[in-house]
Design an enzyme around this catalytic site. Structure first.
Site, PDB file in Angstrom:
ATOM      1  NE  ARG A 150      -1.927  -1.314   3.699  1.00 51.86           N
ATOM      2  CZ  ARG A 150      -1.463  -0.768   4.676  1.00 51.86           C
ATOM      3  NH1 ARG A 150      -1.731   0.782   4.511  1.00 51.86           N
ATOM      4  NH2 ARG A 150      -0.827  -1.015   5.703  1.00 51.86           N
ATOM      5  CG  ASP A 170       7.048  -6.671  -3.310  1.00 54.31           C
ATOM      6  OD1 ASP A 170       7.022  -7.927  -3.103  1.00 54.31           O
ATOM      7  OD2 ASP A 170       6.356  -6.074  -2.510  1.00 54.31           O
ATOM      8  CB  ALA A 230       8.689   0.339   6.610  1.00 54.97           C
ATOM      9  CG  ASP A 255       8.438   8.108  11.368  1.00 55.18           C
ATOM     10  OD1 ASP A 255       8.557   9.433  12.291  1.00 55.18           O
ATOM     11  OD2 ASP A 255       7.524   7.598  11.141  1.00 55.18           O
ATOM     12  CD  GLU A 260       9.736   3.202  17.174  1.00 53.74           C
ATOM     13  OE1 GLU A 260       8.585   3.160  17.435  1.00 53.74           O
ATOM     14  OE2 GLU A 260      10.086   3.275  16.062  1.00 53.74           O
ATOM     15  CG  HIS A 279       6.537   5.082  15.052  1.00 49.43           C
ATOM     16  ND1 HIS A 279       6.909   3.966  15.361  1.00 49.43           N
ATOM     17  CD2 HIS A 279       5.749   5.142  13.999  1.00 49.43           C
ATOM     18  CE1 HIS A 279       6.460   3.015  14.749  1.00 49.43           C
ATOM     19  NE2 HIS A 279       5.734   3.720  13.881  1.00 49.43           N
ATOM     20  CB  ALA A 282      -0.465   6.996  11.897  1.00 48.85           C
TER      21      ALA A 282
END
Length: 532
Positions: A150, A170, A230, A255, A260, A279, A282
Site C-alpha cells: 500500500r 518486491d 516502515a 521515522d 522506541e 514515529h 500516522a
C-alpha cells in the site's frame, strides 16, 4: 449494544456510532486499567488506541464482549490470545495511515536531497552559510523502493511525479502490477547497484531483518541516500551510523527504530546528515480521522453480524459450520504455505478444487485459510479479511471449483498454481484417520504420502537412479538432521523422481549445498511448516 471508547478517537467516528439505532456509546477517556475493568460488565465492544490496554482481566470482566477495535495498526496492547479463546474478534485499521506515511517518506526523501532541517537550525542560530548546504535534485535520479504494498505504491506514484526513475524490488510483485504502477521490477542487487535513493517499505520478518547493513551498503553507490518509515530493524542501525560517518551514505531519514523511544546513547544521534522523527507515520489529522471512522464502522459491522474488516484473529463463523470445517481450515492453511514455498515468487493464477464431501460445504472460510497460509511468509499483516486484498495487490487471480475428482479419498483439496511463463505446479491434500491428520497426497502430479504436521519438509527432484536415498540420508545424518518421515514417488522408471523428507529441524546451507552438488539432483526446496 454498548460500545466503550477507552481512548479518544476522531469525532466523526464517535458520531457515526451515536447515529446508529440501538447503540449506546460510553466515552471513558483517561480511565485507569482498574476503572476500565469496572466498566465492561455489560459492554459489547471496546475501542482503544495506544494508551489503554485490553488485558485478560478486562476480557474476563466483560462476559458480553464480542469485538475489540484498535484505531491504528499495532495491537500489542490487546491480549489477542485471550480474546480468541473467548471468540472475540480483534481488528485494527492498517489502511488509514497509508497516505500519511507515504507523504512522510517523501518528506524525508526531500530532506535527504536538500538539507532543509540543518539549514534551518543554523539560520535560527543566527548564521548564514549558504555554501554549506548544496543539495541534489530528485529529477532524473533513480529511486529504489523495497516493497510495493500500500505505502510503497503511493511512494512510487509521487516519485514518478517528480520525474524519478523508479526501481521496484518486491519478490511478490507481478509484471502486470509493475506495469500498472509504471515502475521497473528488478532484483535486489540491481537496486543496490543503480539507486541514488533507497526507501524501505517491507514488513519485518526473518528474511528482511537488517536487510540494509554494512555488506549491502558496500554494494551501493557512494553518496546513497536511505529512508525508512516502515519498521525498525530493517536497517542495521550501527552499520548505518558507520556508513554515515564514512560518507558512504550521504544522508538518511528515519521515522522508526529498533528500540522506541530511541536511546539517548544511540550513535544515530551523532550525525547531522541524518534526519529523525519520533514515529510520526500516522500523525496527521487526516490519518487520525480516517482510523477513527474506520474502526467505528468496523466495530458496528462486526456487531451487526457482517464480515469483519481487518480482523487480526479469525472472523465469526457459525459454530455448527465451524465444527465441520475446523480440520479442513488447518489443511487449507498448511497447503497454502506449502504451495507458496514450492513455487516461484511470481505466481499469476491459483485454482482451488474442493472434491468429495467438500463440494456441499461453504468453502469461503477455507479459501481465506488457504490465502493466510500462502501469505504467511510474505507479510506479517494478514488476516481472513485482508488476505483477498493482498492477493489482488500481488496480482494473483483466484479460481474456486467444487467438483468431485476421481481419487481414492472421501474429501480432497487440489491446488494448481501457474506462473507468468504458464508453468503449472500442483499439490493435493486430505485428512487421514480418526484424528484427521493433514496429509499431502500429490506433488506436481506425483502421488505421495507426506504428513503436514512436520516442522520442515525437504522436497527433492532427482533422476531416478540408485543411491539417491542413501546419499540424502548420509548427508542429513552427517549434519545431525533427523528424518521423521520419507515419501518416494516417480511417474516413469528412469525419469524424474520425487523424494519428500520430514525433518525435525531446518537444514543449514551447507547440507543443502552438499545434496545439490550431486549431479542427479534436479531441484531442492525446504518447506518451513513451523507455526503453520
Amino acid at each position: 449494544m454498548k460500545i466503550l471508547i477507552a481512548d479518544k478517537i476522531s469525532g466523526s467516528g464517535v458520531q457515526f456510532l451515536r447515529d446508529q439505532e440501538g447503540v449506546e456509546v460510553v466515552e471513558a477517556y483517561g480511565s485507569s486499567q482498574e476503572e476500565l475493568e469496572g466498566m465492561v460488565a455489560d459492554v459489547d465492544a471496546i475501542i482503544v488506541r495506544s494508551a489503554s490496554s485490553v488485558t485478560k482481566a478486562i476480557i474476563d470482566a466483560a462476559p458480553k464482549l464480542r469485538a475489540v477495535g484498535r484505531a491504528g495498526v499495532g495491537v500489542d496492547n490487546i491480549d489477542i490470545e485471550a480474546a480468541t479463546d473467548r471468540g472475540i474478534v480483534v481488528m485494527n485499521t492498517p489502511g488509514g495511515n497509508t497516505i500519511a506515511t507515504a507523504e512522510l517518506t517523501f518528506t524525508h526523501l526531500l530532506c535527504s536531497a536538500r538539507p532543509i532541517p540543518q539549514a534551518n537550525a543554523l539560520m535560527k542560530a543566527g548564521k548564514w552559510e549558504k555554501k554549506a548546504f548544496q543539495g541534489s535534485e530528485l529529477y532524473k535520479k533513480t529511486i529504489g523502493i523495497l516493497g510495493l504494498g500500500r505505502i510503497g505504491s503511493e511512494v512510487a506514484k509521487r516519485a514518478k511525479a517528480f520525474g524519478m526513475n523508479v526501481l521496484a524490488y518486491d519478490p511478490y510483485l507481478t509484471k502486470a502490477r509493475a506495469e500498472q504502477l509504471e515502475v521497473n521490477k528488478v532484483e535486489l542487487e540491481e537496486v543496490f547497484e543503480k539507486a541514488d535513493f533507497i526507501t524501505v517499505h517491507m514488513p519485518k520478518t526473518e528474511t528482511t531483518k537488517n536487510m540494509l547493513n554494512a555488506s549491502t551498503f558496500a554494494k551501493m553507490k557512494d553518496g546513497i541516500r536511505i529512508i525508512n518509515c516502515a519498521r525498525g530493524g530493517l536497517i542495521d542501525e550501527d552499520d548505518l551510523a558507520e556508513a554515515l560517518r564514512s560518507g558512504k551514505v550521504a544522508a538518511a531519514g528515519l521515522d522508526v527504530f529498533v528500540e522506541e523511544p530511541l536511546s539517548s546513547e544511540s550513535a544515530l544521534r551523532e550525525h547531522d546528515r541524518l534526519v529523525m522523527t519520533p514515529h510520526l507515520g500516522a500523525s496527521t489529522a487526516e490519518a487520525q480521522e480516517n482510523v477513527g471512522l474506520e474502526v467505528a464502522e468496523s466495530i458496528y459491522e462486526s456487531l451487526m453480524g457482517g464480515w469483519v474488516q481487518n480482523a487480526i484473529n479469525a472472523p465469526s463463523i457459525d459454530p455448527k459450520q465451524l465444527a465441520v470445517l475446523r480440520p479442513y481450515l488447518n489443511l487449507a492453511f498448511k497447503m497454502g504455505t506449502v504451495i507458496q514455498q514450492l513455487t516461484p515468487s511470481e505466481i499469476n493464477h491459483i485454482r482451488i478444487t474442493y472434491s468429495g464431501n467438500l463440494v456441499n460445504l461453504e468453502v469461503k472460510p477455507l479459501n481465506r485459510a488457504f490465502q493466510r497460509g500462502y501469505l504467511r511468509k510474505i507479510t506479517t499483516d494478514v488476516n481472513d479479511v485482508n488476505a483477498p486484498r493482498i492477493m489482488d495487490r500481488l496480482g494473483i487471480k483466484g479460481e474456486i471449483v467444487q467438483n468431485s475428482l476421481e481419487r481414492d479419498y472421501t474429501e480432497l483439496i487440489r491446488i494448481e498454481a501457474t506462473d507468468s511463463n504458464g508453468k503449472s505446479y500442483s499439490i493435493e491434500g486430505t485428512l487421514i484417520g480418526k484424528s484427521q491428520n493433514p496429509r499431502l497426497t500429490l506433488v506436481n502430479e506425483r502421488n505421495v504420502e507426506s504428513p503436514l504436521d512436520e516442522k520442515y519438509l525437504l522436497v527433492l527432484e532427482n533422476e531416478d537412479v540408485p543411491g539417491i536415498v542413501g546419499m540424502v540420508g548420509t548427508v542429513l545424518a552427517k549434519h545431525k538432521l533427523n528424518i521423521s518421515n520419507m515419501s518416494l514417488s516417480r511417474n516413469t522408471v528412469g525419469g524424474i523422481a520425487l523424494n519428500i523428507c520430514g525433518l525435525d529441524s531446518e537444514p543449514e546451507a551447507e547440507a543443502i549445498a552438499e545434496i545439490t552438488a550431486n549431479k542427479y539432483i534436479k531441484g531442492i526446496r525446504v518447506v518451513n511448516l513451523n507455526g503453520a
